[in-house]
Design a protein around this motif. Structure first.
Motif, PDB file in Angstrom:
ATOM      1  N   MET A   1       9.514   5.205  -6.247  1.00 52.68           N
ATOM      2  CA  MET A   1       9.079   3.860  -5.871  1.00 52.68           C
ATOM      3  C   MET A   1      10.135   2.834  -6.315  1.00 52.68           C
ATOM      4  O   MET A   1      10.735   2.190  -5.491  1.00 52.68           O
ATOM      5  CB  MET A   1       7.730   3.542  -6.501  1.00 52.68           C
ATOM      6  CG  MET A   1       6.541   3.883  -5.606  1.00 52.68           C
ATOM      7  SD  MET A   1       4.995   3.748  -6.491  1.00 52.68           S
ATOM      8  CE  MET A   1       3.945   3.171  -5.209  1.00 52.68           C
ATOM      9  N   GLN A   3      10.746  -0.358  -7.148  1.00 55.36           N
ATOM     10  CA  GLN A   3      10.950  -1.527  -6.309  1.00 55.36           C
ATOM     11  C   GLN A   3      11.077  -2.767  -7.180  1.00 55.36           C
ATOM     12  O   GLN A   3      10.212  -3.053  -7.996  1.00 55.36           O
ATOM     13  CB  GLN A   3       9.785  -1.690  -5.326  1.00 55.36           C
ATOM     14  CG  GLN A   3       9.620  -0.480  -4.411  1.00 55.36           C
ATOM     15  CD  GLN A   3       8.225  -0.337  -3.915  1.00 55.36           C
ATOM     16  OE1 GLN A   3       7.388  -1.198  -4.123  1.00 55.36           O
ATOM     17  NE2 GLN A   3       7.951   0.758  -3.261  1.00 55.36           N
ATOM     18  N   LYS A   5      11.660  -7.008  -7.372  1.00 55.36           N
ATOM     19  CA  LYS A   5      11.632  -8.235  -6.580  1.00 55.36           C
ATOM     20  C   LYS A   5      13.030  -8.838  -6.600  1.00 55.36           C
ATOM     21  O   LYS A   5      13.539  -9.193  -7.656  1.00 55.36           O
ATOM     22  CB  LYS A   5      10.641  -9.234  -7.160  1.00 55.36           C
ATOM     23  CG  LYS A   5      10.557 -10.518  -6.339  1.00 55.36           C
ATOM     24  CD  LYS A   5       9.637 -11.514  -6.984  1.00 55.36           C
ATOM     25  CE  LYS A   5       9.520 -12.768  -6.123  1.00 55.36           C
ATOM     26  NZ  LYS A   5      10.780 -13.462  -5.919  1.00 55.36           N
ATOM     27  N   LYS A  63       2.699   3.285   3.583  1.00 53.72           N
ATOM     28  CA  LYS A  63       3.961   3.036   4.301  1.00 53.72           C
ATOM     29  C   LYS A  63       4.592   1.716   3.864  1.00 53.72           C
ATOM     30  O   LYS A  63       5.787   1.499   4.052  1.00 53.72           O
ATOM     31  CB  LYS A  63       3.727   3.039   5.808  1.00 53.72           C
ATOM     32  CG  LYS A  63       3.263   4.382   6.377  1.00 53.72           C
ATOM     33  CD  LYS A  63       3.318   4.393   7.896  1.00 53.72           C
ATOM     34  CE  LYS A  63       2.375   3.348   8.501  1.00 53.72           C
ATOM     35  NZ  LYS A  63       0.942   3.683   8.271  1.00 53.72           N
ATOM     36  N   ASP A  64       3.794   0.827   3.312  1.00 47.98           N
ATOM     37  CA  ASP A  64       4.291  -0.459   2.826  1.00 47.98           C
ATOM     38  C   ASP A  64       4.739  -0.335   1.372  1.00 47.98           C
ATOM     39  O   ASP A  64       4.262   0.531   0.635  1.00 47.98           O
ATOM     40  CB  ASP A  64       3.209  -1.531   2.921  1.00 47.98           C
ATOM     41  CG  ASP A  64       2.800  -1.825   4.351  1.00 47.98           C
ATOM     42  OD1 ASP A  64       3.627  -1.584   5.257  1.00 47.98           O
ATOM     43  OD2 ASP A  64       1.658  -2.268   4.554  1.00 47.98           O
ATOM     44  N   SER A  65       5.629  -1.201   0.950  1.00 51.04           N
ATOM     45  CA  SER A  65       6.020  -1.229  -0.454  1.00 51.04           C
ATOM     46  C   SER A  65       4.886  -1.855  -1.270  1.00 51.04           C
ATOM     47  O   SER A  65       4.086  -2.654  -0.764  1.00 51.04           O
ATOM     48  CB  SER A  65       7.306  -2.033  -0.642  1.00 51.04           C
ATOM     49  OG  SER A  65       7.051  -3.417  -0.500  1.00 51.04           O
ATOM     50  N   PHE A  66       4.829  -1.493  -2.527  1.00 52.95           N
ATOM     51  CA  PHE A  66       3.809  -2.053  -3.417  1.00 52.95           C
ATOM     52  C   PHE A  66       4.003  -3.556  -3.553  1.00 52.95           C
ATOM     53  O   PHE A  66       3.031  -4.318  -3.637  1.00 52.95           O
ATOM     54  CB  PHE A  66       3.905  -1.362  -4.784  1.00 52.95           C
ATOM     55  CG  PHE A  66       2.744  -1.648  -5.698  1.00 52.95           C
ATOM     56  CD1 PHE A  66       1.491  -1.138  -5.440  1.00 52.95           C
ATOM     57  CD2 PHE A  66       2.917  -2.427  -6.833  1.00 52.95           C
ATOM     58  CE1 PHE A  66       0.421  -1.399  -6.292  1.00 52.95           C
ATOM     59  CE2 PHE A  66       1.866  -2.689  -7.690  1.00 52.95           C
ATOM     60  CZ  PHE A  66       0.614  -2.172  -7.416  1.00 52.95           C
ATOM     61  N   TYR A  67       5.252  -3.979  -3.563  1.00 51.19           N
ATOM     62  CA  TYR A  67       5.551  -5.406  -3.638  1.00 51.19           C
ATOM     63  C   TYR A  67       4.985  -6.149  -2.431  1.00 51.19           C
ATOM     64  O   TYR A  67       4.366  -7.215  -2.570  1.00 51.19           O
ATOM     65  CB  TYR A  67       7.060  -5.607  -3.741  1.00 51.19           C
ATOM     66  CG  TYR A  67       7.512  -7.031  -3.585  1.00 51.19           C
ATOM     67  CD1 TYR A  67       7.218  -7.986  -4.549  1.00 51.19           C
ATOM     68  CD2 TYR A  67       8.225  -7.429  -2.456  1.00 51.19           C
ATOM     69  CE1 TYR A  67       7.626  -9.299  -4.400  1.00 51.19           C
ATOM     70  CE2 TYR A  67       8.638  -8.737  -2.302  1.00 51.19           C
ATOM     71  CZ  TYR A  67       8.339  -9.671  -3.277  1.00 51.19           C
ATOM     72  OH  TYR A  67       8.735 -10.970  -3.122  1.00 51.19           O
ATOM     73  N   ASP A  68       5.171  -5.590  -1.231  1.00 52.42           N
ATOM     74  CA  ASP A  68       4.622  -6.214  -0.028  1.00 52.42           C
ATOM     75  C   ASP A  68       3.102  -6.276  -0.085  1.00 52.42           C
ATOM     76  O   ASP A  68       2.485  -7.265   0.338  1.00 52.42           O
ATOM     77  CB  ASP A  68       5.063  -5.454   1.226  1.00 52.42           C
ATOM     78  CG  ASP A  68       6.541  -5.645   1.532  1.00 52.42           C
ATOM     79  OD1 ASP A  68       7.128  -6.627   1.036  1.00 52.42           O
ATOM     80  OD2 ASP A  68       7.109  -4.817   2.264  1.00 52.42           O
ATOM     81  N   GLU A  84       8.698  -4.167 -11.515  1.00 46.90           N
ATOM     82  CA  GLU A  84       9.238  -2.850 -11.226  1.00 46.90           C
ATOM     83  C   GLU A  84       8.057  -1.899 -11.065  1.00 46.90           C
ATOM     84  O   GLU A  84       7.081  -1.991 -11.812  1.00 46.90           O
ATOM     85  CB  GLU A  84      10.141  -2.344 -12.345  1.00 46.90           C
ATOM     86  CG  GLU A  84      11.445  -3.104 -12.506  1.00 46.90           C
ATOM     87  CD  GLU A  84      12.308  -2.481 -13.580  1.00 46.90           C
ATOM     88  OE1 GLU A  84      12.899  -1.415 -13.343  1.00 46.90           O
ATOM     89  OE2 GLU A  84      12.366  -3.068 -14.676  1.00 46.90           O
TER      90      GLU A  84
END
Length: 209
Positions: A1, A3, A5, A63-68, A84
C-alpha cells in the motif's frame, strides 16, 4: 500500500492507527480523520480482514487508494498533516522497530484474534509487532476490543494486555452529549481515544459540573 499524501509536511507528533477485522471499522476511520484534521502525522495499518470489513461496512473499493477513500469520506488534509498506509505484511516498516519513535498507537477496532496475539506476544505481522514494540518501549497502546458478549478467554486476554501496559478502551459510545447521528456517536469513543493518546481534538463538549 505505502501511500503518501503528496506535498504534505511532517508534524511534531506521529500516531499509529491499526484497523483489524472486527466490526466497527468506522471507529478507526473516524480516528484517522480526527488526527489528520488536527495536523498530525498518521501511520495507518489495515489488516487483511480489516480491509474486508471496510469493504462491507463502509463501501471501500479496493481498486481505489486508501487516501482517495478518505478524501471521499470527507477527510480534510490540513497543512502539516501526513498519511502513510501499510498492510499487515509490511513487517519491515517503521512501526515494527523500537528505534522508531512515535507518540502512541491505537487499534480501533481490535479483533479478538489481534487481542490474543498482543496478550501472548505473538508478533506475526506489522500490527501485532507494532503493538509488541509499544509495550516493550513503554509507549501508549490503546486496544479497542469489539466483541459482545465477552468470553472468559477474551477477558483474560484483556487483563494480560492491561498488565503489560495496554489501555483497554472498548468502543462503548456515550449518550450524555446527545449525539445527533452515528458519526457523532462514534466520535464519543474517538474523543476518549485521542485523550489517552495525548492528541488535541474538538470532537464534542466535555462534562462540566
Amino acid at each position: 500500500m505505502n501511500q503518501d499524501k503528496p506535498g504534505a509536511t511532517n508534524s511534531d507528533k506521529t500516531y499509529v492507527v491499526a484497523i483489524t477485522g472486527a466490526s466497527g471499522s468506522i471507529y478507526g476511520i473516524r480516528l484517522i480523520k480526527a488526527l489528520i484534521e488536527q495536523g498530525y502525522q498518521v501511520l495507518a495499518i489495515v489488516s487483511h480482514a480489516g480491509l474486508q470489513v471496510l469493504v462491507h461496512e463502509m463501501g471501500y473499493d479496493p481498486k481505489d487508494s486508501f487516501y482517495d477513500f478518505l478524501e471521499q469520506y470527507g477527510v480534510n488534509f490540513s497543512k502539516g498533516s501526513r498519511l502513510e498506509v501499510f498492510t499487515q505484511d509490511d513487517i519491515a516498516s517503521a512501526p515494527a522497530s523500537g528505534s522508531f519513535v512515535h507518540s502512541g498507537m491505537a487499534v480501533m477496532p481490535c479483533s479478538m484474534k489481534t487481542l490474543a496475539a498482543v496478550a501472548s506476544g505473538y508478533a506475526d505481522n506489522l500490527i501485532t509487532r507494532s503493538c509488541d514494540v509499544c509495550l516493550k518501549e513503554k509507549r501508549t497502546l490503546i486496544l479497542g476490543p469489539r466483541e459482545s458478549p465477552m468470553g472468559i478467554i477474551h477477558l483474560e486476554n484483556m487483563t494480560r494486555a492491561a498488565r503489560a501496559g495496554a489501555v483497554i478502551l472498548p468502543p462503548n459510545p456515550s449518550f450524555y452529549t446527545f449525539p445527533r447521528n452515528v458519526e457523532a456517536l462514534v466520535d464519543t469513543v474517538v474523543a476518549r481515544t485521542m485523550d489517552h493518546l495525548g492528541a488535541e481534538h474538538e470532537l464534542g463538549p466535555r462534562w462540566e459540573s
